[in-house]
Enzyme design. Sequence first.
Site, short mmCIF file in Angstrom:
data_model
loop_
_atom_site.label_atom_id
_atom_site.label_comp_id
_atom_site.label_asym_id
_atom_site.label_seq_id
_atom_site.Cartn_x
_atom_site.Cartn_y
_atom_site.Cartn_z
N ARG A 3 54.98 52.99 68.56
CA ARG A 3 56.38 52.64 68.27
C ARG A 3 56.52 52.37 66.77
NH1 ARG A 3 55.55 49.57 73.24
NH2 ARG A 3 56.83 50.44 74.91
N GLU A 56 64.86 60.07 78.27
CA GLU A 56 65.37 58.73 78.53
C GLU A 56 66.88 58.68 78.74
OE1 GLU A 56 64.20 56.33 75.17
OE2 GLU A 56 64.51 57.97 73.78
N ASP A 108 64.65 52.99 79.05
CA ASP A 108 65.98 53.47 78.68
C ASP A 108 66.57 54.38 79.75
OD1 ASP A 108 66.91 52.24 76.38
OD2 ASP A 108 65.72 53.51 75.06
N ARG A 151 55.96 58.09 67.87
CA ARG A 151 57.39 58.24 68.08
C ARG A 151 58.11 57.99 66.77
NH1 ARG A 151 60.25 54.43 72.39
NH2 ARG A 151 59.93 52.87 70.77
#
Length: 580
Positions: A305, A440, A464, A342
Site C-alpha cells: 500500500r 473493487e 471496497d 499498488r
Amino acid sequence: MASFTLQGIPVSRGIAIGRAHLLHPAALEVQHYLVGQEQVEAEVQRLQKALAEAERELQKIWSDLPTDAPSELGAFLDVHSLFLSDPMLAQAPLEIIRTRHYNAEWALVTQIDVLLAQFDEIEDEYLRERKADIAQVADRILKLLTGTANTLPKHAGVDELNAHMIVVARDISPADMMQFQDSAFVGFVTDEGGHSAHTAIVSRSLGIPAVVGMGNASHLIKQDDWLIIDSVAGVVIVAPPQIVLDEYRAKLADLQKFRKKLAKLKKTSAVTKDGTPISLLANIELPEHAVAANEVGAAGVGLFRSEFLFMGRNGVLPTEEEQFEAYKTSVAAMKGRPVTIRTLDVGADKPLDEADNQTLNPALGLRAIRYCLAEPQLFLTQLRAILRASAFGPVQILIPMLSHGFEIDQTLGMIEQAKHQLALQNIAFDANIKIGAMIEIPAAVLSLPMFVKKLDFLSIGTNDLIQYTLAIDRADYAVAHLYDDVHPAILQLLDMTVKAANKADIPVSICGGMAGDIRLTRLLLGMGFRALSMPPAQLLEIKQEVMNIDLMELNAPIKKILRSYDSEVIEEGIRHLKTL
C-alpha cells in the site's frame, strides 16, 4: 470502580491486556513515543526549558503592556503565570517522563487531560471556566516544544515496564496509527470505525488486537483503567475483577504458545491435502514491514500500500529517489519473491493530510487512479520509482479503482511514458513488468472481458468491493452493522471474477480483508482462488488451515452456497465447510 463490558466490532484477532491511554483529538497533534532510560533526563530538561521559555514570554508580554491597558489583561497574565508555576503543571509531567518514559509533548498532554477532567468536576462556574486558561497555557508550551520535537527520533526505545498500554480514542487515522507500530502499545479501542476501515486494516497489519465502533468508549473509559481486549468476541472489559484478569492472562499465554507452534510452519509449503499449491502473500504498508513478511515465510508481497509513504507529511510529497529506495528495499528484502506495488490510493478514509478530506462524499470522489490521472506528474514520479525498483527483483504494478476502459488506456499510456523517460536516461527497469487491476467496483466485475484483455492479472480488493456493492461507507460505524462479506451479491461477484480470470488464463488473487479471515478460507479456495494476500500476522494460521483442506470435498457444498440468496443458508453452509 465497578467492572463493565463494552461491545464493538472486532477487527484484529487476539487478546490484549493493559492500561488505558486516552488520546483526545488534540493529543493526536503531537508525537507519542517512548524514550530510552539514557534519554529521560534530556527529555525532562527539554520540557523544563519550554516551561521557562513560556514564563519568559508571559513576562515580556506583561512588561510590554501599554500603561492604559485594561487591568483584566494583567490579571489574565498573572493567572497563566500561576498555572506555569503550579506543581500540577510544572512538576507532574516531569514525573511522567521519568516513570513512564513518555516524550515531553506526550507527558504534557497526558497531564493536561488529567487537569481538565478535574476542572470539569468543579461546581463553581467561574473556577470551572478556568480550564480554558489551562488549555491556553498548554498550547503555549506545546508550541515551544514542537519547534524542536522533529529533531528527535520518532521512536526512541521501549521500556519493558511500560510495555502494556492500550490506546483509547474517538478515532485514529491510519497515519496516526502507524506512529505506534514500534511503541509499547498492545491494543486499540475506538469509538468510530468499521471492520474494513483503513484504521482496522492497519491494526491487522501490525498484528495488534483492536475493537472499533464502540460508540462512546473514550468517554466511559478513564486514563489508566485496566482493560482487556478480546478482539475475537469483539468486547472490551473495563476494570476487570482479578478472577477475570487471571482467566484472560491464561488465555493470552495459551495464544502465545499457539503462535509459537505456528512459527514452525514458516518453511512449510502451503499445499492442500489433495496436493494443490496455494500462494499465501503478505500485505505491507512500509518497506520495513517486509521483514514481518519474511518472518512468516510469505510467498511474496501481494499488496504494497504505497500511500503510506505519502501520508502525514504536511503536503510534502516523497521524491522519486525516496520512493525508489523504499520500493527497492522491499524488493531486496523479499529475495526474489514477487512484490506487487499498488499505485497511490488516497481519498475517503485515507487523505494525504486531514485538511485534504473536505469532499462531501470522498469515497465516490477524486481518489485512487482518478486522483493519479488528474495529477500526471505525481503519477509519473511514482511509476518511474516503481519501474526502477523492478530492476532489482520481480515487481508488479497494481492499479486501484479502475472502472472505465479509457482509465486503463490512460494508465497504460502513462506507464509507457515513464518507461520511455527512463530509457532515455539509460536507467534499468523490467520492460515486461506485469500490470494488474484491483477489482473493487461492481462495474469492473461486469466489465471483466475488457479488463482481462488489456491487463496481466487481477487482484480483488474485497473491502471496497463490499463498500460499493452494498452502498456502505466502511469508515462510518453507524452503518458498520450492514457490512456483510458473504452477502449473496458479493459471493456472485467473486464467483464471476474468478471464472473470468480462469477462462482468460490470467492470475487472480484476493488482497482484501476476506483473504485473511480464517472463517472464509475454505469458501475462497473452494470457489477457485489460489492466491490470498493478507497481513503477515494472519498468514501462518491461514497456512495451517490450507494444509487441512481437501478441495474435492468442498465442491458440492460450495455450489449449494453459491445457489442460495438466503443469508442464513449461506452462513450455515460456511459453518459446514469447517467440518469437512
